[in-house]
Motif scaffolding. Structure first.
Motif, PDB file in Angstrom:
ATOM      1  N   PHE A  66       1.048  -1.204  -0.010  1.00 45.45           N
ATOM      2  CA  PHE A  66       0.011  -0.117  -0.154  1.00 45.45           C
ATOM      3  C   PHE A  66       0.988   1.317   0.010  1.00 45.45           C
ATOM      4  CE2 PHE A  66      -2.722  -3.051   2.227  1.00 45.45           C
ATOM      5  CZ  PHE A  66      -3.832  -3.160   1.367  1.00 45.45           C
ATOM      6  N   VAL A  67       0.621   2.139  -1.038  1.00 36.97           N
ATOM      7  CA  VAL A  67       1.375   3.518  -1.020  1.00 36.97           C
ATOM      8  C   VAL A  67       0.392   4.541  -0.708  1.00 36.97           C
ATOM      9  CG1 VAL A  67       2.993   4.635  -2.372  1.00 36.97           C
ATOM     10  CG2 VAL A  67       2.838   2.442  -2.603  1.00 36.97           C
ATOM     11  N   THR A  74       6.109  13.683   0.266  1.00 31.53           N
ATOM     12  CA  THR A  74       6.229  12.381   1.064  1.00 31.53           C
ATOM     13  C   THR A  74       5.649  11.420   0.989  1.00 31.53           C
ATOM     14  OG1 THR A  74       7.363  14.019   2.878  1.00 31.53           O
ATOM     15  CG2 THR A  74       6.915  11.752   3.607  1.00 31.53           C
ATOM     16  N   TYR A  75       5.982  10.196   0.341  1.00 32.84           N
ATOM     17  CA  TYR A  75       5.239   8.940   0.224  1.00 32.84           C
ATOM     18  C   TYR A  75       5.694   7.872   1.188  1.00 32.84           C
ATOM     19  CZ  TYR A  75       3.900  11.102  -4.074  1.00 32.84           C
ATOM     20  OH  TYR A  75       3.394  11.877  -5.112  1.00 32.84           O
ATOM     21  N   VAL A  76       4.796   7.027   1.679  1.00 31.74           N
ATOM     22  CA  VAL A  76       5.040   5.882   2.685  1.00 31.74           C
ATOM     23  C   VAL A  76       4.441   4.607   1.994  1.00 31.74           C
ATOM     24  CG1 VAL A  76       5.548   7.351   5.000  1.00 31.74           C
ATOM     25  CG2 VAL A  76       3.139   6.348   4.305  1.00 31.74           C
ATOM     26  N   ALA A  77       4.997   3.654   2.207  1.00 27.87           N
ATOM     27  CA  ALA A  77       4.491   2.364   1.707  1.00 27.87           C
ATOM     28  C   ALA A  77       4.632   1.477   2.627  1.00 27.87           C
ATOM     29  CB  ALA A  77       5.491   1.897   0.365  1.00 27.87           C
ATOM     30  N   PHE A  78       3.618   0.415   2.784  1.00 26.38           N
ATOM     31  CA  PHE A  78       3.667  -0.836   3.769  1.00 26.38           C
ATOM     32  C   PHE A  78       3.516  -2.184   2.948  1.00 26.38           C
ATOM     33  CE2 PHE A  78       2.561   3.115   6.133  1.00 26.38           C
ATOM     34  CZ  PHE A  78       3.407   2.879   7.267  1.00 26.38           C
ATOM     35  N   GLU A  79       3.806  -3.120   3.370  1.00 23.19           N
ATOM     36  CA  GLU A  79       3.407  -4.412   3.112  1.00 23.19           C
ATOM     37  C   GLU A  79       1.849  -4.771   3.142  1.00 23.19           C
ATOM     38  OE1 GLU A  79       2.826  -8.187   1.885  1.00 23.19           O
ATOM     39  OE2 GLU A  79       4.806  -7.181   1.814  1.00 23.19           O
ATOM     40  N   ASN A 110      -3.454   2.016  10.381  1.00 26.50           N
ATOM     41  CA  ASN A 110      -3.438   3.658   9.613  1.00 26.50           C
ATOM     42  C   ASN A 110      -2.428   3.599   8.693  1.00 26.50           C
ATOM     43  OD1 ASN A 110      -2.192   6.389   9.798  1.00 26.50           O
ATOM     44  ND2 ASN A 110      -4.426   6.569  10.074  1.00 26.50           N
ATOM     45  N   LEU A 111      -2.469   4.072   7.491  1.00 28.88           N
ATOM     46  CA  LEU A 111      -1.415   4.196   6.404  1.00 28.88           C
ATOM     47  C   LEU A 111      -0.672   5.310   6.491  1.00 28.88           C
ATOM     48  CD1 LEU A 111      -3.837   2.741   3.218  1.00 28.88           C
ATOM     49  CD2 LEU A 111      -1.838   1.718   4.373  1.00 28.88           C
ATOM     50  N   PHE A 112      -0.830   6.047   7.476  1.00 31.15           N
ATOM     51  CA  PHE A 112      -0.184   7.122   7.593  1.00 31.15           C
ATOM     52  C   PHE A 112       1.026   6.837   8.577  1.00 31.15           C
ATOM     53  CE2 PHE A 112      -3.478   9.808   6.003  1.00 31.15           C
ATOM     54  CZ  PHE A 112      -2.734  10.672   5.061  1.00 31.15           C
ATOM     55  N   THR A 113       0.732   6.087   9.547  1.00 35.22           N
ATOM     56  CA  THR A 113       1.828   5.574  10.453  1.00 35.22           C
ATOM     57  C   THR A 113       2.156   4.097  10.624  1.00 35.22           C
ATOM     58  OG1 THR A 113      -0.147   5.235  12.269  1.00 35.22           O
ATOM     59  CG2 THR A 113       0.623   7.615  12.151  1.00 35.22           C
ATOM     60  N   GLY A 114       1.349   3.541   9.956  1.00 34.33           N
ATOM     61  CA  GLY A 114       1.367   1.903   9.903  1.00 34.33           C
ATOM     62  C   GLY A 114       0.916   1.171  11.374  1.00 34.33           C
ATOM     63  N   TYR A 127       1.905  -6.594  15.877  1.00 34.61           N
ATOM     64  CA  TYR A 127       2.931  -6.046  15.082  1.00 34.61           C
ATOM     65  C   TYR A 127       2.186  -4.981  14.361  1.00 34.61           C
ATOM     66  CZ  TYR A 127       6.335  -9.518  16.531  1.00 34.61           C
ATOM     67  OH  TYR A 127       7.200 -10.349  17.180  1.00 34.61           O
ATOM     68  N   ASP A 128       2.732  -3.903  14.048  1.00 30.97           N
ATOM     69  CA  ASP A 128       2.370  -2.843  13.262  1.00 30.97           C
ATOM     70  C   ASP A 128       2.634  -3.228  11.934  1.00 30.97           C
ATOM     71  OD1 ASP A 128       1.363  -1.128  15.299  1.00 30.97           O
ATOM     72  OD2 ASP A 128       3.528  -0.029  15.682  1.00 30.97           O
ATOM     73  N   LEU A 129       2.143  -2.373  10.698  1.00 35.11           N
ATOM     74  CA  LEU A 129       2.579  -2.677   9.352  1.00 35.11           C
ATOM     75  C   LEU A 129       4.144  -2.716   8.955  1.00 35.11           C
ATOM     76  CD1 LEU A 129      -0.136  -0.402   7.458  1.00 35.11           C
ATOM     77  CD2 LEU A 129      -0.342  -2.929   7.916  1.00 35.11           C
ATOM     78  N   LEU A 130       4.487  -3.650   8.068  1.00 35.20           N
ATOM     79  CA  LEU A 130       5.825  -3.610   7.843  1.00 35.20           C
ATOM     80  C   LEU A 130       6.127  -2.507   6.848  1.00 35.20           C
ATOM     81  CD1 LEU A 130       8.328  -5.376   7.732  1.00 35.20           C
ATOM     82  CD2 LEU A 130       7.541  -6.770   5.913  1.00 35.20           C
TER      83      LEU A 130
END
Length: 145
Positions: A66-67, A74-79, A110-114, A127-130
């Motif tokens: 997820f991006v 600024t972009y963040v990405a998670f598994e 949450n996709l902003f913080t994981g 666990y939080d998002l990878l």
């Protein structure tokens, strides 16, 4: 005698682990690199802050990523696989606004913080998002691990 103490010191220094990261035991470390062209309609939502996109291409993470654009540049990405169990038939999460939900046990992240938003208070480790790296160069956002 000096060699004996030197040997003991060497053993202790080799056995110490300086890696302070606490990676998730349920998810493998998958090396990948994938570029998202922001000019393509598929990734157009990433031009606005707070609009997540699921990237499910083969070779991207374990179950995709997820991006989200989290700031001006600024972009963040998670598994995309739920971080609190091994990947299975229900572990690929789905987008719900600016969060993702795991259908296995309805955990929300949450996709902003994981961060997991509904962490049970049962004494177990959750666990939080990878997190994956996300960098921008012009109209290209590169996600990688």
């Amino acid at each position: 005698m000096r060699y004996f103490w030197g040997f003991i010191l060497l053993i202790f220094s080799v056995s110490c682990n300086s890696d302070s990261t606490n990676r998730n035991p349920f998810l493998q470390e998958v090396n990948f690199r994938f570029e998202l062209n922001l000019n393509l309609p598929l990734y157009n939502d990433l031009n606005n802050i707070g609009n997540p996109v699921y990237v499910g291409n083969s070779g991207v993470g374990t179950r995709g990523a997820f991006v989200i654009k989290s700031g001006l540049d600024t972009y963040v990405a998670f598994e995309a696989s739920c971080p609190n169990h091994t990947p299975n038939n229900c572990s690929t999460m789905t987008i719900d606004g600016q969060n993702v939900v795991c259908s296995c046990e309805d955990f929300t992240y949450n996709l902003f913080t994981g961060q997991q938003l509904d962490r049970p208070d049962d004494g177990n480790r959750y666990y939080d998002l990878l997190f994956y790296r996300a960098t921008q160069s012009g109209n290209i956002v590169t996600i990688s691990n």
